[in-house]
Design a protein around this motif. Structure first.
Motif, mmCIF file in Angstrom:
data_model
loop_
_atom_site.group_PDB
_atom_site.id
_atom_site.type_symbol
_atom_site.label_atom_id
_atom_site.label_comp_id
_atom_site.label_asym_id
_atom_site.label_seq_id
_atom_site.Cartn_x
_atom_site.Cartn_y
_atom_site.Cartn_z
ATOM 1 N N HIS A 166 58.266 -30.385 10.609
ATOM 2 C CA HIS A 166 56.882 -29.935 10.739
ATOM 3 C C HIS A 166 56.732 -29.302 12.122
ATOM 4 N N THR A 167 55.724 -28.468 12.275
ATOM 5 C CA THR A 167 55.478 -27.869 13.595
ATOM 6 C C THR A 167 54.719 -28.809 14.513
ATOM 7 N N VAL A 168 54.008 -29.776 13.935
ATOM 8 C CA VAL A 168 53.275 -30.748 14.732
ATOM 9 C C VAL A 168 53.179 -32.046 13.938
ATOM 10 N N TYR A 169 53.200 -33.158 14.655
ATOM 11 C CA TYR A 169 53.067 -34.478 14.053
ATOM 12 C C TYR A 169 51.894 -35.202 14.724
ATOM 13 N N ARG A 170 51.393 -36.218 14.074
ATOM 14 C CA ARG A 170 50.291 -36.999 14.640
ATOM 15 C C ARG A 170 50.830 -38.320 15.160
ATOM 16 N N VAL A 171 50.362 -38.725 16.345
ATOM 17 C CA VAL A 171 50.772 -39.979 16.962
ATOM 18 C C VAL A 171 49.542 -40.850 17.165
ATOM 19 N N VAL A 172 49.629 -42.115 16.752
ATOM 20 C CA VAL A 172 48.550 -43.079 16.954
ATOM 21 C C VAL A 172 49.138 -44.286 17.697
ATOM 22 N N VAL A 173 48.496 -44.668 18.799
ATOM 23 C CA VAL A 173 48.912 -45.845 19.568
ATOM 24 C C VAL A 173 47.886 -46.948 19.318
ATOM 25 N N VAL A 174 48.375 -48.118 18.889
ATOM 26 C CA VAL A 174 47.498 -49.259 18.641
ATOM 27 C C VAL A 174 47.972 -50.447 19.468
ATOM 28 N N ASP A 175 47.055 -51.387 19.743
ATOM 29 C CA ASP A 175 47.447 -52.588 20.472
ATOM 30 C C ASP A 175 47.967 -53.638 19.496
ATOM 31 N N PRO A 215 51.682 -34.332 9.054
ATOM 32 C CA PRO A 215 50.354 -33.710 8.948
ATOM 33 C C PRO A 215 49.573 -34.176 7.721
ATOM 34 N N ALA A 216 50.296 -34.692 6.699
ATOM 35 C CA ALA A 216 49.640 -35.204 5.491
ATOM 36 C C ALA A 216 49.294 -36.688 5.616
ATOM 37 N N GLU A 217 49.349 -37.221 6.842
ATOM 38 C CA GLU A 217 48.996 -38.625 7.124
ATOM 39 C C GLU A 217 49.989 -39.616 6.512
#
Length: 201
Positions: A139-148, A186-188
């Motif tokens: 993919h050209t971009v990915y999503r990053v989520v940081v959680v505790d 990108p599709a979660e």
């Protein structure tokens, strides 16, 4: 510069966005750009911090003002408080911006099994996360989520391919503790999860 964008967000638009005064027709485009542009997200963090400092100084200055009294001494004291407040505001507005600390480089590795390894990272400092691209869908971009540790989201941003790895800059300063970095398509679709432990060295 990120793929799909030709210009960074202007300082005026960043300030309007921080103050929740951005024109509705520009809101979607600005938020889409922030999702993929770490440079503009860093500038937004600086803008937010500056506005908070201005508001805090204004509140302190307002609390120091004394009501105007009929007595001459009261008027002099009130004027002195007003002058002090003005000087305080001028000092905040004209302050030279301090250079933010450079992000700490953190190499993340996905470990299979019941015990997830937590990569050490310095606390209270921006982090530059590097993740291996091996076996990941392109993919050209990915999503990053940081959680505790409780699963509460503390940061959400984008990761972009660079030099054979995925790079994501977390401008938010993470206090001491354990965190999980979740990588999405990108599709979660959840692709990988990494562990980070911030602790003083």
């Amino acid at each position: 510069m990120q793929p799909g964008f030709t210009d960074h967000i202007t300082d005026d638009e960043l300030e309007a966005y921080s103050l929740q005064r951005l024109a509705q027709e520009r809101l979607a485009a600005v938020e889409e750009h922030l999702l993929v542009c770490s440079e503009c997200r860093d500038r937004l963090e600086e803008t937010d911090a500056y506005i908070r400092a201005i508001r805090s100084a204004a509140k302190r200055a307002a609390g120091r003002e004394m009501p105007l009294r009929q007595a001459r001494v009261g008027r002099i004291a009130w004027m002195a408080a007003a002058v002090s407040a003005t000087l305080l505001m001028a000092a905040v507005v004209t302050r030279s911006p301090q250079k933010p600390p450079s992000p700490a480089q953190v190499m993340l590795e996905a470990v299979r099994g019941p015990m997830m390894a937590h990569t050490p990272a310095p606390p209270d400092r921006p982090l530059s996360l590097r993740m291996d691209l091996t076996d990941l869908p392109a993919h050209t971009v990915y999503r990053v989520v940081v959680v505790d540790e409780r699963g509460r989201r503390v940061w959400d941003g984008a990761a972009t391919p660079r030099d054979g790895s995925l790079m994501a800059t977390v401008p938010k300063h993470l206090p001491t503790g354990r965190y999980y970095v979740r990588l999405y398509s990108p599709a979660e679709e959840l692709l990988r999860e990494y562990g980070i432990e911030t602790a003083p060295r």
